[in-house]
Design an enzyme around this catalytic site. Structure first.
Site, PDB file in Angstrom:
ATOM      1  CD  GLU A 194      -2.662   1.545   0.276  1.00  0.00           C
ATOM      2  OE1 GLU A 194      -2.608   2.696  -0.198  1.00  0.00           O
ATOM      3  OE2 GLU A 194      -3.424   0.639  -0.173  1.00  0.00           O
ATOM      4  CB  ILE A 195       1.290   3.943  -2.451  1.00  0.00           C
ATOM      5  CG1 ILE A 195       2.423   4.934  -2.741  1.00  0.00           C
ATOM      6  CG2 ILE A 195      -0.073   4.572  -2.686  1.00  0.00           C
ATOM      7  CD1 ILE A 195       2.512   5.346  -4.208  1.00  0.00           C
ATOM      8  CG  ASN A 242       5.126   3.663  -6.457  1.00  0.00           C
ATOM      9  OD1 ASN A 242       4.439   2.936  -7.191  1.00  0.00           O
ATOM     10  ND2 ASN A 242       5.389   4.919  -6.758  1.00  0.00           N
ATOM     11  CB  CYS A 284      -8.956  -6.024  -4.833  1.00  0.00           C
ATOM     12  SG  CYS A 284      -8.528  -7.768  -4.716  1.00  0.00           S
ATOM     13  CG  ASP A 286      -7.344   5.881  -8.871  1.00  0.00           C
ATOM     14  OD1 ASP A 286      -8.314   6.103  -9.614  1.00  0.00           O
ATOM     15  OD2 ASP A 286      -6.711   6.773  -8.282  1.00  0.00           O
ATOM     16  CB  THR A 331     -11.945  -5.803  -0.771  1.00  0.00           C
ATOM     17  OG1 THR A 331     -13.046  -5.661  -1.677  1.00  0.00           O
ATOM     18  CG2 THR A 331     -11.057  -6.938  -1.247  1.00  0.00           C
ATOM     19  CD  GLU A 366     -13.367   1.154  -2.706  1.00  0.00           C
ATOM     20  OE1 GLU A 366     -14.318   1.214  -3.515  1.00  0.00           O
ATOM     21  OE2 GLU A 366     -13.056   2.097  -1.968  1.00  0.00           O
TER      22      GLU A 366
END
Length: 286
Positions: free
Chosen positions: A127-128, A162, A182, A185, A260, A262
């Site tokens: 995760e960024i 990243n 998953c 963006d 998830t 989302e």
């Protein structure tokens, strides 16, 4: 008079510090980990990454898997001259390689769902976003404490990274068996398509870190992005699409659909989820 921005930030920092005290097993609350929904992958995020996968120290993420190496009984090497730079410390070795990666893991819903179903595999979320990564770290810590007797979630970790820039810095060729992408963006505007996590170039990197037979799992609620991902993976010579029959028989697909954050949001809004799986092919003979 309402709390200032500085006061709110201090409150969040105090909450996180209290949660990270020894023995605290309370699950974190998202409101104390505020973060923008998206981060520009081309920005300089001051990330730390190894120059080579062999130099990555996984011991802090998976402490239960650290190999207890006995002290080397051989004669020590002669002392190096004072003007010579000392060699970097050798990272602690773990007994297994990370085998499953969740790219853009968000708040870790998929990670904590997969952990107990794959107890023999090390699973990593990438995760960024800084605060979101902290949330997942605290979530995993709490779940480990809550399940000490069962020893659950010891095989799950999260890393701020990243992947568009540094994926091969963490994984060797053919190391992974599963990669999950998953609800990435969608970057709707055409000029932003270069920021999509699936592209001709990035698919070559997924092919590099995946072993033959390994699977890339994709899911989105955006039809245009689904078509984009299918088009780019099917056009890549290292991948073939998994049949729908095989896809629906894979237990990871149902977990990906339902666990998830989302995915749950799409469910609440009665949206449609588009799933596609792609298998890493054997490399052709030279």
């Amino acid at each position: 008079m309402g709390a200032t921005k500085k006061d709110r930030r201090q409150k969040r920092e105090d909450y996180r510090a209290a949660l990270r005290q020894e023995g605290v097993s309370e699950l974190p609350r998202k409101k104390f980990y505020r973060q923008r929904a998206h981060a520009n992958p081309f920005s300089d995020h001051q990330l730390i990454y190894p120059p080579h996968p062999d130099q990555m120290d996984w011991s802090s993420l998976y402490p239960d898997y650290v190999v207890d190496e006995a002290q080397d009984q051989q004669t020590p090497a002669p002392e190096a001259p004072p003007d010579q730079l000392s060699a970097p410390l050798k990272p602690k070795r773990i007994s297994k390689d990370v085998e499953v990666a969740d790219i853009g893991c968000g708040f870790g819903g998929l990670l904590v769902a997969l952990g107990p179903t794959m107890p023999d595999k090390l699973i990593l979320g990438l995760e960024i976003r800084y605060s979101v990564t902290q949330y997942v770290e605290d979530r995993i810590k709490a779940l480990r404490l809550q399940n000490q007797e069962a020893k659950l979630y010891r095989n799950v970790g999260v890393l701020r990274a990243n992947t568009m820039k540094f994926l091969p810095n963490f994984f060797r060729k053919g190391q992974l068996s599963k990669v999950f992408i998953c609800f990435p963006d969608p970057h709707f505007k055409a000029r932003k398509h270069k920021q999509r996590i699936v592209s001709t170039t990035l698919n070559s990197e997924y092919a590099y870190v995946l072993r033959p037979g390994g699977i890339v799992y994709t899911i989105t609620d955006v039809p245009d992005l689904h078509e984009w991902m299918v088009q780019h993976f099917e056009a890549h010579p290292s991948f073939e699409r998994v049949s729908e029959e095989e896809q629906e028989a894979d237990p990871c697909v149902e977990i990906m659909r339902t666990e998830t954050e989302e995915g749950k949001k799409v469910e609440r809004h009665k949206g449609q989820k588009h799933v596609a799986l792609f298998r890493r092919l054997e490399d052709p003979a030279w």
